[in-house]
Write a protein that holds these residues in place. Structure first.
Motif, mmCIF file in Angstrom:
data_model
loop_
_atom_site.group_PDB
_atom_site.id
_atom_site.type_symbol
_atom_site.label_atom_id
_atom_site.label_comp_id
_atom_site.label_asym_id
_atom_site.label_seq_id
_atom_site.Cartn_x
_atom_site.Cartn_y
_atom_site.Cartn_z
ATOM 1 N N UNK A 20 0.845 -1.205 0.000
ATOM 2 C CA UNK A 20 0.000 0.000 0.000
ATOM 3 C C UNK A 20 0.872 1.244 0.000
ATOM 4 N N UNK A 21 1.928 1.235 0.818
ATOM 5 C CA UNK A 21 2.803 2.404 0.893
ATOM 6 C C UNK A 21 3.501 2.659 -0.435
ATOM 7 N N UNK A 22 3.929 1.594 -1.113
ATOM 8 C CA UNK A 22 4.620 1.771 -2.387
ATOM 9 C C UNK A 22 3.675 2.281 -3.471
ATOM 10 N N UNK A 23 2.393 1.906 -3.394
ATOM 11 C CA UNK A 23 1.418 2.388 -4.380
ATOM 12 C C UNK A 23 0.909 3.783 -4.065
ATOM 13 N N UNK A 24 0.997 4.180 -2.786
ATOM 14 C CA UNK A 24 0.521 5.489 -2.369
ATOM 15 C C UNK A 24 -0.720 5.378 -1.510
ATOM 16 N N UNK A 25 -0.547 5.460 -0.191
ATOM 17 C CA UNK A 25 -1.691 5.290 0.715
ATOM 18 C C UNK A 25 -2.678 6.435 0.574
ATOM 19 N N UNK A 26 -2.175 7.640 0.225
ATOM 20 C CA UNK A 26 -3.077 8.775 0.039
ATOM 21 C C UNK A 26 -4.001 8.537 -1.147
ATOM 22 N N UNK A 27 -3.435 8.004 -2.247
ATOM 23 C CA UNK A 27 -4.236 7.762 -3.445
ATOM 24 C C UNK A 27 -5.229 6.621 -3.235
ATOM 25 N N UNK A 28 -4.847 5.590 -2.485
ATOM 26 C CA UNK A 28 -5.716 4.424 -2.306
ATOM 27 C C UNK A 28 -6.784 4.641 -1.251
ATOM 28 N N UNK A 29 -6.417 5.265 -0.116
ATOM 29 C CA UNK A 29 -7.333 5.329 1.023
ATOM 30 C C UNK A 29 -7.583 6.742 1.547
ATOM 31 N N UNK A 30 -6.787 7.720 1.132
ATOM 32 C CA UNK A 30 -6.994 9.075 1.617
ATOM 33 C C UNK A 30 -6.351 9.357 2.958
ATOM 34 N N UNK A 31 -5.504 8.450 3.446
ATOM 35 C CA UNK A 31 -4.819 8.661 4.718
ATOM 36 C C UNK A 31 -3.398 9.157 4.479
#
Length: 409
Positions: free
Chosen positions: A34-45
């Motif tokens: 998730x971190x490598x994909x971007x947690x902001x883009x995936x979940x908004x956190x």
């Protein structure tokens, strides 16, 4: 028979521990994905640690330990694709097999972080081999011997003494500078009276949040950082703020109309700063930041004015209806809040009471970035729908903390 039962019980516990440890290691690997994909883009956190706090309902310290352990065990990637090697990748593979306890993993990782990279493969192999027949305390002792062998002289002691001849500093001084990374650094010294007043102000703004988006596990430093940002918003909203070149203090944000609508891309903040287009959408709702909307060739299409989106009269109506931040469980009063367009004005949403909701800065950003949604219900009051990963039924929630108007509806 009793001994046979004891062995069966112990074997069952061991089997379950293997499953639990393997699952914990897989969770860590998923968090790194998730971190490598971007947690902001995936979940908004903002971070995988904050996401895991809410998913697992654990304290911030526990979530950070899980993420820190996962980073040490799992190779990952930066958002630009560059690899981030793991400190103990072989230990990570053993953890996925369920062979290592959490204390054992932490012991090995603690040693590996101190071992020079050129010696890590041999050191990790020796530690894992010993871990097959020893407990984590014995492995820690072996790790200490390995480190002593690699650095027999140890760390050079600090023999410096504090300088007692430093001249007295002025009673009030402050420096604020922007680094190339876009982070601002603030340093200052104040007299006792100013410090006491600043402490009282920040203490009142740094209280832990109470809301339905999960417990507030911010560290004291994070809470006081957010409190400082809130204090700036309050000062900018003050009618007594001095003028600059005939205008109230403000910051200009320039963003293309296409990026403002999609929330994808970047915007220029002030003279040199950069923020995402998604952040610009938040500020464009209702803020002391003026949105300058540009066309495809950079020509100004719309130059906003301070408070042009939510007029003083409409703001008073919002204060009366919502009584503060409308997010479920939030206690922030109206003066700490902004007007959020349920349907963004860049998408054609009207600036009227039925399309507005009062929200504090934290929950305003959360609403823009995560799966939370808001609507005005049939009775004219706002209600919020949590994201699926917090509540599969998405049962609507309301804020019942604010005092209602002192008369019947």
């Amino acid at each position: 028979m009793w001994k046979a039962d004891a062995v069966a019980l112990a074997d069952r516990i061991s089997a379950l521990l293997t499953v639990v440890r393997s699952a914990e290691a897989e969770i860590g690997a998923l968090l790194m994905e998730i971190e490598s994909r971007g947690v902001m883009e995936l979940f908004g956190y903002r971070s995988v640690g904050r996401l895991f706090e809410h998913l697992a309902d654990v304290p911030k310290a526990a979530a950070e330990n899980v993420v820190k352990r996962a980073r040490a065990l799992t190779s990952s990637r930066n958002l630009d694709g560059t690899p981030i090697p793991a400190v103990a990748p072989t230990t990570g593979a053993a953890a996925l097999d369920g062979r290592l306890s959490t204390p054992m993993i932490d012991t090995i990782v603690g040693v590996m972080t101190q071992v020079p990279p050129e010696h890590r493969d041999n050191a990790e192999r020796d530690l894992l081999s010993f871990a097959e027949e020893a407990g984590h305390k014995q492995v820690a002792a072996l790790g200490a011997r390995i480190l002593a062998h690699l650095d027999p002289d140890g760390t050079e002691p600090d023999t410096t003494e504090p300088d007692t001849t430093e001249p007295a500093t002025p009673s009030r001084e402050l420096s604020l500078r922007r680094k190339r990374s876009g982070v601002w650094e603030l340093q200052g010294r104040f007299d006792d009276e100013t410090g006491a007043r600043a402490s009282a102000l920040l203490d009142s703004l740094a209280e832990r949040r109470r809301a339905d988006d999960g417990p507030d596990f911010r560290s004291p430093q994070e809470r006081y950082g957010d409190a400082f940002s809130d204090a700036i918003d309050l000062a900018l909203n003050s009618p007594d703020l001095p003028m600059q070149a005939g205008e109230r203090a403000h910051v200009m944000v320039a963003v293309s109309l296409e990026d403002l609508k999609s929330g994808v891309g970047q915007a220029t903040l002030g003279d040199t700063g950069r923020i995402s287009a998604a952040e610009a959408r938040i500020h464009a709702c209702d803020c002391q930041i003026i949105p300058a909307v540009l066309g495809g060739k950079g020509e100004p299409l719309d130059l906003g004015r301070l408070r042009r989106l939510v007029s003083p009269g409409l703001r008073r109506a919002l204060y009366l209806r919502d009584r503060g931040c409308a997010f479920p469980g939030c206690h922030r009063p109206p003066r700490h809040c902004q007007g959020h367009h349920i349907r963004h004005w860049a998408d054609g949403g009207p600036t009227e009471l039925g399309n507005l909701v009062l929200m504090c800065g934290h929950h305003h950003r959360l609403l823009h970035r995560s799966g939370w949604q808001v609507r005005i219900a049939a009775d004219g009051l706002p209600e919020f729908f949590p994201p699926v990963f917090l509540d599969r039924r998405r049962k609507p929630r309301r804020n019942n903390l604010h005092e209602p108007l002192p008369f019947a509806a």
